[in-house]
Design a protein around this motif. Structure first.
Motif, PDB file in Angstrom:
ATOM      1  N   TYR A 246      -4.422  -2.601 -21.561  1.00 18.11           N
ATOM      2  CA  TYR A 246      -4.810  -1.409 -20.811  1.00 18.11           C
ATOM      3  C   TYR A 246      -4.579  -1.641 -19.323  1.00 18.11           C
ATOM      4  O   TYR A 246      -4.722  -2.761 -18.815  1.00 18.11           O
ATOM      5  CB  TYR A 246      -6.285  -1.070 -21.069  1.00 18.11           C
ATOM      6  N   PHE A 247      -4.250  -0.554 -18.619  1.00 16.85           N
ATOM      7  CA  PHE A 247      -3.897  -0.644 -17.208  1.00 16.85           C
ATOM      8  C   PHE A 247      -4.634   0.426 -16.410  1.00 16.85           C
ATOM      9  O   PHE A 247      -4.902   1.521 -16.906  1.00 16.85           O
ATOM     10  CB  PHE A 247      -2.388  -0.469 -17.016  1.00 16.85           C
ATOM     11  N   ASP A 248      -4.947   0.042 -15.179  1.00 22.59           N
ATOM     12  CA  ASP A 248      -5.550   0.974 -14.227  1.00 22.59           C
ATOM     13  C   ASP A 248      -4.449   1.418 -13.262  1.00 22.59           C
ATOM     14  O   ASP A 248      -3.630   0.604 -12.826  1.00 22.59           O
ATOM     15  CB  ASP A 248      -6.688   0.278 -13.466  1.00 22.59           C
ATOM     16  N   PHE A 249      -4.445   2.713 -12.895  1.00 25.04           N
ATOM     17  CA  PHE A 249      -3.349   3.257 -12.102  1.00 25.04           C
ATOM     18  C   PHE A 249      -3.822   3.824 -10.772  1.00 25.04           C
ATOM     19  O   PHE A 249      -4.952   4.263 -10.618  1.00 25.04           O
ATOM     20  CB  PHE A 249      -2.635   4.374 -12.877  1.00 25.04           C
ATOM     21  N   SER A 250      -2.926   3.814  -9.822  1.00 26.53           N
ATOM     22  CA  SER A 250      -3.118   4.489  -8.547  1.00 26.53           C
ATOM     23  C   SER A 250      -1.738   4.915  -8.066  1.00 26.53           C
ATOM     24  O   SER A 250      -0.717   4.513  -8.620  1.00 26.53           O
ATOM     25  CB  SER A 250      -3.775   3.558  -7.513  1.00 26.53           C
ATOM     26  N   ASN A 251      -1.669   5.713  -7.015  1.00 34.86           N
ATOM     27  CA  ASN A 251      -0.377   6.150  -6.503  1.00 34.86           C
ATOM     28  C   ASN A 251       0.387   4.968  -5.922  1.00 34.86           C
ATOM     29  O   ASN A 251      -0.185   4.123  -5.261  1.00 34.86           O
ATOM     30  CB  ASN A 251      -0.562   7.222  -5.431  1.00 34.86           C
ATOM     31  N   ARG A 252       1.681   4.927  -6.158  1.00 32.39           N
ATOM     32  CA  ARG A 252       2.511   3.846  -5.656  1.00 32.39           C
ATOM     33  C   ARG A 252       2.972   4.160  -4.239  1.00 32.39           C
ATOM     34  O   ARG A 252       3.535   5.218  -3.978  1.00 32.39           O
ATOM     35  CB  ARG A 252       3.715   3.640  -6.568  1.00 32.39           C
ATOM     36  N   LEU A 253       2.704   3.219  -3.315  1.00 33.26           N
ATOM     37  CA  LEU A 253       3.139   3.352  -1.936  1.00 33.26           C
ATOM     38  C   LEU A 253       4.071   2.206  -1.586  1.00 33.26           C
ATOM     39  O   LEU A 253       4.139   1.207  -2.297  1.00 33.26           O
ATOM     40  CB  LEU A 253       1.934   3.352  -0.986  1.00 33.26           C
ATOM     41  N   THR A 254       4.789   2.369  -0.501  1.00 31.93           N
ATOM     42  CA  THR A 254       5.693   1.318  -0.039  1.00 31.93           C
ATOM     43  C   THR A 254       5.322   0.907   1.381  1.00 31.93           C
ATOM     44  O   THR A 254       4.782   1.697   2.152  1.00 31.93           O
ATOM     45  CB  THR A 254       7.161   1.779  -0.067  1.00 31.93           C
ATOM     46  N   LYS A 255       5.636  -0.344   1.707  1.00 31.91           N
ATOM     47  CA  LYS A 255       5.314  -0.878   3.024  1.00 31.91           C
ATOM     48  C   LYS A 255       6.348  -1.939   3.374  1.00 31.91           C
ATOM     49  O   LYS A 255       6.754  -2.739   2.521  1.00 31.91           O
ATOM     50  CB  LYS A 255       3.910  -1.492   3.016  1.00 31.91           C
ATOM     51  N   LYS A 256       6.778  -1.948   4.634  1.00 36.16           N
ATOM     52  CA  LYS A 256       7.679  -2.987   5.109  1.00 36.16           C
ATOM     53  C   LYS A 256       6.866  -4.079   5.790  1.00 36.16           C
ATOM     54  O   LYS A 256       6.052  -3.782   6.667  1.00 36.16           O
ATOM     55  CB  LYS A 256       8.716  -2.412   6.075  1.00 36.16           C
ATOM     56  N   VAL A 257       7.093  -5.313   5.386  1.00 34.54           N
ATOM     57  CA  VAL A 257       6.372  -6.448   5.977  1.00 34.54           C
ATOM     58  C   VAL A 257       7.385  -7.492   6.427  1.00 34.54           C
ATOM     59  O   VAL A 257       8.465  -7.629   5.833  1.00 34.54           O
ATOM     60  CB  VAL A 257       5.367  -7.072   4.984  1.00 34.54           C
TER      61      VAL A 257
ATOM     62  N   PRO B  24      -0.110  -0.843  -5.151  1.00 36.53           N
ATOM     63  CA  PRO B  24      -1.344  -0.092  -4.884  1.00 36.53           C
ATOM     64  C   PRO B  24      -1.730  -0.159  -3.406  1.00 36.53           C
ATOM     65  O   PRO B  24      -1.455  -1.145  -2.715  1.00 36.53           O
ATOM     66  CB  PRO B  24      -2.392  -0.811  -5.745  1.00 36.53           C
ATOM     67  N   VAL B  25      -2.409   0.899  -2.937  1.00 40.10           N
ATOM     68  CA  VAL B  25      -2.794   1.000  -1.531  1.00 40.10           C
ATOM     69  C   VAL B  25      -3.683  -0.159  -1.118  1.00 40.10           C
ATOM     70  O   VAL B  25      -3.466  -0.783  -0.073  1.00 40.10           O
ATOM     71  CB  VAL B  25      -3.517   2.342  -1.271  1.00 40.10           C
ATOM     72  N   ASP B  26      -4.710  -0.477  -1.913  1.00 39.30           N
ATOM     73  CA  ASP B  26      -5.657  -1.523  -1.521  1.00 39.30           C
ATOM     74  C   ASP B  26      -4.988  -2.885  -1.428  1.00 39.30           C
ATOM     75  O   ASP B  26      -5.356  -3.721  -0.597  1.00 39.30           O
ATOM     76  CB  ASP B  26      -6.842  -1.577  -2.498  1.00 39.30           C
ATOM     77  N   ARG B  27      -3.956  -3.125  -2.246  1.00 39.46           N
ATOM     78  CA  ARG B  27      -3.253  -4.411  -2.188  1.00 39.46           C
ATOM     79  C   ARG B  27      -2.336  -4.466  -0.970  1.00 39.46           C
ATOM     80  O   ARG B  27      -2.251  -5.494  -0.297  1.00 39.46           O
ATOM     81  CB  ARG B  27      -2.444  -4.606  -3.474  1.00 39.46           C
ATOM     82  N   LEU B  28      -1.664  -3.357  -0.668  1.00 42.90           N
ATOM     83  CA  LEU B  28      -0.744  -3.351   0.467  1.00 42.90           C
ATOM     84  C   LEU B  28      -1.478  -3.457   1.796  1.00 42.90           C
ATOM     85  O   LEU B  28      -0.943  -3.985   2.770  1.00 42.90           O
ATOM     86  CB  LEU B  28       0.108  -2.080   0.441  1.00 42.90           C
ATOM     87  N   GLN B  29      -2.707  -2.946   1.865  1.00 41.72           N
ATOM     88  CA  GLN B  29      -3.473  -3.026   3.109  1.00 41.72           C
ATOM     89  C   GLN B  29      -3.776  -4.471   3.492  1.00 41.72           C
ATOM     90  O   GLN B  29      -3.949  -4.787   4.670  1.00 41.72           O
ATOM     91  CB  GLN B  29      -4.770  -2.229   2.973  1.00 41.72           C
ATOM     92  N   LYS B  30      -3.839  -5.368   2.516  1.00 37.82           N
ATOM     93  CA  LYS B  30      -4.148  -6.771   2.774  1.00 37.82           C
ATOM     94  C   LYS B  30      -2.886  -7.617   2.979  1.00 37.82           C
ATOM     95  O   LYS B  30      -2.974  -8.808   3.256  1.00 37.82           O
ATOM     96  CB  LYS B  30      -4.949  -7.349   1.604  1.00 37.82           C
ATOM     97  N   LEU B  31      -1.715  -6.978   2.873  1.00 38.72           N
ATOM     98  CA  LEU B  31      -0.458  -7.715   2.926  1.00 38.72           C
ATOM     99  C   LEU B  31       0.139  -7.626   4.321  1.00 38.72           C
ATOM    100  O   LEU B  31       0.470  -6.542   4.803  1.00 38.72           O
ATOM    101  CB  LEU B  31       0.518  -7.130   1.901  1.00 38.72           C
ATOM    102  N   ASP B  32       0.259  -8.779   5.012  1.00 35.73           N
ATOM    103  CA  ASP B  32       0.796  -8.817   6.377  1.00 35.73           C
ATOM    104  C   ASP B  32       2.214  -9.377   6.446  1.00 35.73           C
ATOM    105  O   ASP B  32       2.944  -9.109   7.396  1.00 35.73           O
ATOM    106  CB  ASP B  32      -0.113  -9.660   7.275  1.00 35.73           C
TER     107      ASP B  32
END
Length: 315
Positions: A128-139, A171-179
């Motif tokens: 089973y998987f939990d979903f959220s909107n997919r976003l992109t970010k350049k790091v 996911p948004v919450d994961r990308l926010q922590k990615l520098d």
């Protein structure tokens, strides 16, 4: 204790008996291990065909217990040297639902395994998987280095990474922590020339992240360094009351190391030496220490002579 003495014939018979016994045991073991058995092994999961419009997070561990049909030999070796090849799960069905049934993919999973060592079932059978909107970010890409340089050689300029940024989607919450995103470690010894390598990025450890591209070009300029000495004027700072101050000497000699390719370009315009008058006004210093407030990058200051200057204040 009585010692039994055997004749030559009896010793020969006893030796033949034990030989036959050992051969019989070996034959039994060989026959037993040649039979088919069902046994369990722990398998690591990897994912392919991840949804492009949906970021996901697995709600269970990335390992499963697989029941495998194989020979006794394979069962023994699986306990001694566990298989490291992961089980690849196709996630194309997540475009329309939030779970994947592994039993429906056993045929394609077993296609990558030996014909006499097939997976019968997997526990858990449904992921089973939990979903959220997919976003992109350049790091930015961060080069990880473990280099050792030959004596008198060192990095002589900015490290160039092409491309300097990678695109990460998830996911948004994961990308926010990615520098940043790190490369694999760049290693080497006795380096005495510029390094130009194609380097892999560190692999994605989470199935709900995608990184593009997977490799970058890293250029590390390396040059031989030597010493150079120049004279630079000393600038007086924090003269708040605008005293008429004379310093002795007015210039100091700075010895530093620089790369051979930049040796001729090193002049006093690239350096700035200061002496702080506040040290006299607030702390009563009788001489002022000289500090280099500015000097070129990739230069290492060896010494400044004199390290302190005298001064006269005319009020």
């Amino acid at each position: 204790m009585a010692i039994v003495k055997l004749s030559t014939t009896e010793r020969r018979r006893l030796s033949a008996f034990f030989t036959c016994l050992v051969l019989a045991v070996l034959a039994w073991v060989f026959t037993t291990l040649s039979n088919s058995y069902n046994y369990t092994v722990q398998e690591v999961l990897t994912f392919k065909n991840a949804p492009q419009k949906r970021a996901f997070h697995s709600l269970q561990a990335d390992t499963v217990i697989a029941t495998v049909s194989g020979t006794g030999w394979q069962m023994v070796f699986s306990k001694m040297t566990p298989e490291t090849k992961p089980v690849t799960v196709d996630l194309h069905t997540l475009e329309s639902r939030n779970f994947v049934v592994l039993s429906t993919q056993l045929t394609q999973i077993n296609a990558k395994k030996e014909t006499n060592q097939q997976i019968i079932s997997i526990d858990p059978d449904t992921l089973y998987f939990d979903f959220s909107n997919r976003l992109t970010k350049k790091v930015p890409v961060l080069a990880m280095m473990g280099l050792k340089y030959q004596k008198q050689f060192a990095v002589s300029g900015d490290i160039i990474i092409r491309p300097a940024y990678v695109t990460v989607s998830g996911p948004v919450d994961r990308l926010q922590k990615l520098d940043n995103w790190k490369t694999d470690s760049i290693t080497g010894g006795h380096i005495n020339e510029t390094i130009n390598r194609r380097v892999n990025l560190q692999p994605v450890k989470e199935g709900n992240l995608n990184v593009y591209p997977k490799t970058v070009q890293v250029i590390i300029p390396v040059d031989e360094f030597t010493e150079k000495t120049i004279e630079i004027p000393v600038k007086l700072i924090n003269n708040h009351k605008y005293y008429n101050v004379k310093v002795f000497p007015q210039k100091v000699k700075v010895t530093f190391t620089t790369s051979l390719s930049r040796y001729k370009d090193m002049n006093d315009d690239l350096f700035e030496a200061t002496a702080d008058l506040d040290l006299w006004q607030e702390h009563g210093y009788s001489s002022l220490p000289v500090k280099l407030s500015h000097f070129p990058p990739y230069c290492k200051v060896v010494k400044v002579l004199p390290a302190n200057i005298d001064f006269i204040v005319k009020k």
